[in-house]
Design a protein around this motif. Structure first.
Motif, PDB file in Angstrom:
ATOM      1  N   THR A 276       0.834  -1.200   0.000  1.00  0.00           N
ATOM      2  CA  THR A 276       0.000   0.000   0.000  1.00  0.00           C
ATOM      3  C   THR A 276       0.872   1.254   0.000  1.00  0.00           C
ATOM      4  OG1 THR A 276      -1.732  -1.163   1.202  1.00  0.00           O
ATOM      5  CG2 THR A 276      -1.821   1.245   1.218  1.00  0.00           C
ATOM      6  N   PHE A 277       1.928   1.243   0.817  1.00  0.00           N
ATOM      7  CA  PHE A 277       2.839   2.382   0.874  1.00  0.00           C
ATOM      8  C   PHE A 277       3.513   2.597  -0.481  1.00  0.00           C
ATOM      9  CE2 PHE A 277       7.055   4.204   1.604  1.00  0.00           C
ATOM     10  CZ  PHE A 277       6.687   5.408   2.173  1.00  0.00           C
ATOM     11  N   ALA A 278       3.943   1.512  -1.121  1.00  0.00           N
ATOM     12  CA  ALA A 278       4.595   1.602  -2.427  1.00  0.00           C
ATOM     13  C   ALA A 278       3.631   2.173  -3.472  1.00  0.00           C
ATOM     14  CB  ALA A 278       5.111   0.238  -2.863  1.00  0.00           C
ATOM     15  N   LEU A 279       2.374   1.708  -3.421  1.00  0.00           N
ATOM     16  CA  LEU A 279       1.368   2.204  -4.354  1.00  0.00           C
ATOM     17  C   LEU A 279       1.104   3.692  -4.120  1.00  0.00           C
ATOM     18  CD1 LEU A 279      -0.620   1.660  -6.612  1.00  0.00           C
ATOM     19  CD2 LEU A 279      -2.263   0.907  -4.899  1.00  0.00           C
ATOM     20  N   MET A 280       1.009   4.088  -2.851  1.00  0.00           N
ATOM     21  CA  MET A 280       0.771   5.496  -2.534  1.00  0.00           C
ATOM     22  C   MET A 280       1.951   6.358  -2.970  1.00  0.00           C
ATOM     23  SD  MET A 280      -1.080   5.134   1.197  1.00  0.00           S
ATOM     24  CE  MET A 280      -0.795   6.824   1.605  1.00  0.00           C
ATOM     25  N   SER A 281       3.171   5.857  -2.792  1.00  0.00           N
ATOM     26  CA  SER A 281       4.367   6.602  -3.200  1.00  0.00           C
ATOM     27  C   SER A 281       4.408   6.772  -4.708  1.00  0.00           C
ATOM     28  CB  SER A 281       5.628   5.874  -2.729  1.00  0.00           C
ATOM     29  OG  SER A 281       5.674   5.848  -1.330  1.00  0.00           O
ATOM     30  N   ALA A 282       4.091   5.700  -5.418  1.00  0.00           N
ATOM     31  CA  ALA A 282       4.078   5.778  -6.877  1.00  0.00           C
ATOM     32  C   ALA A 282       3.025   6.764  -7.361  1.00  0.00           C
ATOM     33  CB  ALA A 282       3.832   4.398  -7.473  1.00  0.00           C
ATOM     34  N   THR A 283       1.864   6.751  -6.739  1.00  0.00           N
ATOM     35  CA  THR A 283       0.791   7.677  -7.102  1.00  0.00           C
ATOM     36  C   THR A 283       1.217   9.113  -6.826  1.00  0.00           C
ATOM     37  OG1 THR A 283      -0.864   5.997  -6.628  1.00  0.00           O
ATOM     38  CG2 THR A 283      -1.624   8.283  -6.725  1.00  0.00           C
ATOM     39  N   ALA A 284       1.829   9.350  -5.679  1.00  0.00           N
ATOM     40  CA  ALA A 284       2.281  10.698  -5.328  1.00  0.00           C
ATOM     41  C   ALA A 284       3.321  11.196  -6.320  1.00  0.00           C
ATOM     42  CB  ALA A 284       2.846  10.714  -3.911  1.00  0.00           C
ATOM     43  N   LEU A 285       4.244  10.318  -6.708  1.00  0.00           N
ATOM     44  CA  LEU A 285       5.256  10.710  -7.693  1.00  0.00           C
ATOM     45  C   LEU A 285       4.623  11.027  -9.042  1.00  0.00           C
ATOM     46  CD1 LEU A 285       8.162   8.235  -6.884  1.00  0.00           C
ATOM     47  CD2 LEU A 285       8.101  10.717  -6.493  1.00  0.00           C
ATOM     48  N   SER A 286       3.620  10.254  -9.433  1.00  0.00           N
ATOM     49  CA  SER A 286       2.934  10.504 -10.702  1.00  0.00           C
ATOM     50  C   SER A 286       2.232  11.850 -10.682  1.00  0.00           C
ATOM     51  CB  SER A 286       1.909   9.408 -10.992  1.00  0.00           C
ATOM     52  OG  SER A 286       2.541   8.173 -11.155  1.00  0.00           O
ATOM     53  N   VAL A 287       1.555  12.145  -9.587  1.00  0.00           N
ATOM     54  CA  VAL A 287       0.860  13.431  -9.456  1.00  0.00           C
ATOM     55  C   VAL A 287       1.866  14.568  -9.471  1.00  0.00           C
ATOM     56  CG1 VAL A 287      -0.529  14.855  -7.900  1.00  0.00           C
ATOM     57  CG2 VAL A 287      -1.142  12.469  -8.308  1.00  0.00           C
ATOM     58  N   ALA A 288       2.969  14.409  -8.762  1.00  0.00           N
ATOM     59  CA  ALA A 288       3.997  15.455  -8.722  1.00  0.00           C
ATOM     60  C   ALA A 288       4.583  15.689 -10.107  1.00  0.00           C
ATOM     61  CB  ALA A 288       5.089  15.085  -7.732  1.00  0.00           C
ATOM     62  N   ALA A 289       4.787  14.628 -10.852  1.00  0.00           N
ATOM     63  CA  ALA A 289       5.331  14.765 -12.202  1.00  0.00           C
ATOM     64  C   ALA A 289       4.372  15.532 -13.096  1.00  0.00           C
ATOM     65  CB  ALA A 289       5.641  13.393 -12.793  1.00  0.00           C
ATOM     66  N   CYS A 290       3.089  15.285 -12.949  1.00  0.00           N
ATOM     67  CA  CYS A 290       2.096  15.996 -13.755  1.00  0.00           C
ATOM     68  C   CYS A 290       2.018  17.465 -13.367  1.00  0.00           C
ATOM     69  CB  CYS A 290       0.715  15.363 -13.601  1.00  0.00           C
ATOM     70  SG  CYS A 290       0.603  13.729 -14.341  1.00  0.00           S
ATOM     71  N   ALA A 291       2.215  17.761 -12.103  1.00  0.00           N
ATOM     72  CA  ALA A 291       2.101  19.136 -11.624  1.00  0.00           C
ATOM     73  C   ALA A 291       3.326  19.967 -11.983  1.00  0.00           C
ATOM     74  CB  ALA A 291       1.909  19.141 -10.116  1.00  0.00           C
ATOM     75  N   THR A 292       4.455  19.315 -12.217  1.00  0.00           N
ATOM     76  CA  THR A 292       5.673  20.030 -12.559  1.00  0.00           C
ATOM     77  C   THR A 292       5.577  20.512 -13.998  1.00  0.00           C
ATOM     78  OG1 THR A 292       6.903  18.582 -11.087  1.00  0.00           O
ATOM     79  CG2 THR A 292       8.173  19.812 -12.718  1.00  0.00           C
ATOM     80  N   ALA A 293       5.894  21.781 -14.189  1.00  0.00           N
ATOM     81  CA  ALA A 293       5.849  22.341 -15.541  1.00  0.00           C
ATOM     82  C   ALA A 293       6.886  21.647 -16.413  1.00  0.00           C
ATOM     83  CB  ALA A 293       6.125  23.835 -15.495  1.00  0.00           C
ATOM     84  N   GLU A 294       6.514  21.436 -17.648  1.00  0.00           N
ATOM     85  CA  GLU A 294       7.459  20.837 -18.571  1.00  0.00           C
ATOM     86  C   GLU A 294       8.578  21.828 -18.830  1.00  0.00           C
ATOM     87  OE1 GLU A 294       6.316  18.718 -21.919  1.00  0.00           O
ATOM     88  OE2 GLU A 294       4.478  17.966 -21.056  1.00  0.00           O
ATOM     89  N   PRO A 295       9.788  21.342 -19.024  1.00  0.00           N
ATOM     90  CA  PRO A 295      10.876  22.271 -19.299  1.00  0.00           C
ATOM     91  C   PRO A 295      10.588  23.027 -20.595  1.00  0.00           C
ATOM     92  CG  PRO A 295      11.591  19.985 -19.576  1.00  0.00           C
ATOM     93  CD  PRO A 295      10.199  19.957 -19.033  1.00  0.00           C
ATOM     94  N   GLU A 296      10.932  24.298 -20.584  1.00  0.00           N
ATOM     95  CA  GLU A 296      10.688  25.106 -21.771  1.00  0.00           C
ATOM     96  C   GLU A 296      11.639  24.684 -22.880  1.00  0.00           C
ATOM     97  OE1 GLU A 296      10.308  29.288 -21.411  1.00  0.00           O
ATOM     98  OE2 GLU A 296       9.423  29.150 -19.444  1.00  0.00           O
ATOM     99  N   LEU A 297      11.204  24.904 -24.093  1.00  0.00           N
ATOM    100  CA  LEU A 297      12.055  24.635 -25.232  1.00  0.00           C
ATOM    101  C   LEU A 297      13.252  25.572 -25.186  1.00  0.00           C
ATOM    102  CD1 LEU A 297       9.329  24.468 -28.017  1.00  0.00           C
ATOM    103  CD2 LEU A 297      10.608  22.561 -27.059  1.00  0.00           C
ATOM    104  N   PRO A 298      14.416  25.100 -25.609  1.00  0.00           N
ATOM    105  CA  PRO A 298      15.550  26.021 -25.673  1.00  0.00           C
ATOM    106  C   PRO A 298      15.158  27.233 -26.529  1.00  0.00           C
ATOM    107  CG  PRO A 298      16.281  23.780 -26.048  1.00  0.00           C
ATOM    108  CD  PRO A 298      14.766  23.761 -26.045  1.00  0.00           C
ATOM    109  N   GLY A 299      15.497  28.395 -26.093  1.00  0.00           N
ATOM    110  CA  GLY A 299      15.156  29.615 -26.811  1.00  0.00           C
ATOM    111  C   GLY A 299      13.873  30.265 -26.339  1.00  0.00           C
ATOM    112  N   ALA A 300      12.974  29.487 -25.734  1.00  0.00           N
ATOM    113  CA  ALA A 300      11.672  30.024 -25.308  1.00  0.00           C
ATOM    114  C   ALA A 300      11.819  31.029 -24.169  1.00  0.00           C
ATOM    115  CB  ALA A 300      10.744  28.891 -24.891  1.00  0.00           C
ATOM    116  N   LEU A 301      12.703  30.759 -23.235  1.00  0.00           N
ATOM    117  CA  LEU A 301      12.877  31.668 -22.115  1.00  0.00           C
ATOM    118  C   LEU A 301      13.448  33.001 -22.589  1.00  0.00           C
ATOM    119  CD1 LEU A 301      12.685  32.225 -19.108  1.00  0.00           C
ATOM    120  CD2 LEU A 301      14.963  31.215 -18.856  1.00  0.00           C
ATOM    121  N   PHE A 302      14.457  32.954 -23.445  1.00  0.00           N
ATOM    122  CA  PHE A 302      15.030  34.194 -23.979  1.00  0.00           C
ATOM    123  C   PHE A 302      13.952  34.975 -24.729  1.00  0.00           C
ATOM    124  CE2 PHE A 302      17.124  36.952 -26.969  1.00  0.00           C
ATOM    125  CZ  PHE A 302      18.147  37.506 -26.218  1.00  0.00           C
TER     126      PHE A 302
END
Length: 132
Positions: free
Chosen positions: A4-30
């Motif tokens: 159960t703990f492993a499943l909860m950890s995997a779920t939390a990591l999946s949610v965190a990955a979705c919430a993290t903004a995708e890295p911008e394309l090179p050149g986009a920030l400039f």
């Protein structure tokens, strides 16, 4: 319990990955920091300062269309960087000093090899992706 703990950890990591903004394309920030204020967030020439300029900023999404369907990457890099001797349309600032950093060999469309800042190459490639 461990399962159960492993499943909860995997779920939390999946949610965190979705919430993290995708890295911008090179050149986009400039682009967003230096170009969008005049050219607009999508490069269409409608930035916040566009109406205050004596020459309207170019619609950067039409560069290929206005060049016979071919994106003029070398001209874009020369215009942005402000290579010596190049005409700066409408007094556009030369961004060369802001693009200093690691360089790479860039083979131009005419076959010439130039040491070119990686940030400039990234910006030009980013702008190519805005073409419509």
């Amino acid at each position: 319990m461990i399962r159960t703990f492993a499943l909860m950890s995997a779920t939390a990591l999946s949610v965190a990955a979705c919430a993290t903004a995708e890295p911008e394309l090179p050149g986009a920030l400039f682009f967003s920091e230096q170009c969008a204020v005049c050219h607009g967030a999508k490069g269409r020439g409608d930035g916040l300062l566009a109406s205050d300029l004596s020459v309207a900023p170019a619609d950067l999404t039409l560069l290929a269309r206005n060049n016979g369907g071919v994106y003029p990457i070398d001209d874009v890099m020369a215009q942005v960087y402000g290579y010596p001797g190049r005409y700066q349309i409408g007094g556009m600032p030369e961004f060369g000093p802001l693009l200093d950093g690691p360089v790479e060999d860039w083979v131009t469309q005419s076959g010439e090899t130039l040491a070119t800042p990686r940030a400039l190459i990234d910006l030009a490639i980013y702008l190519e992706g805005l073409q419509r």
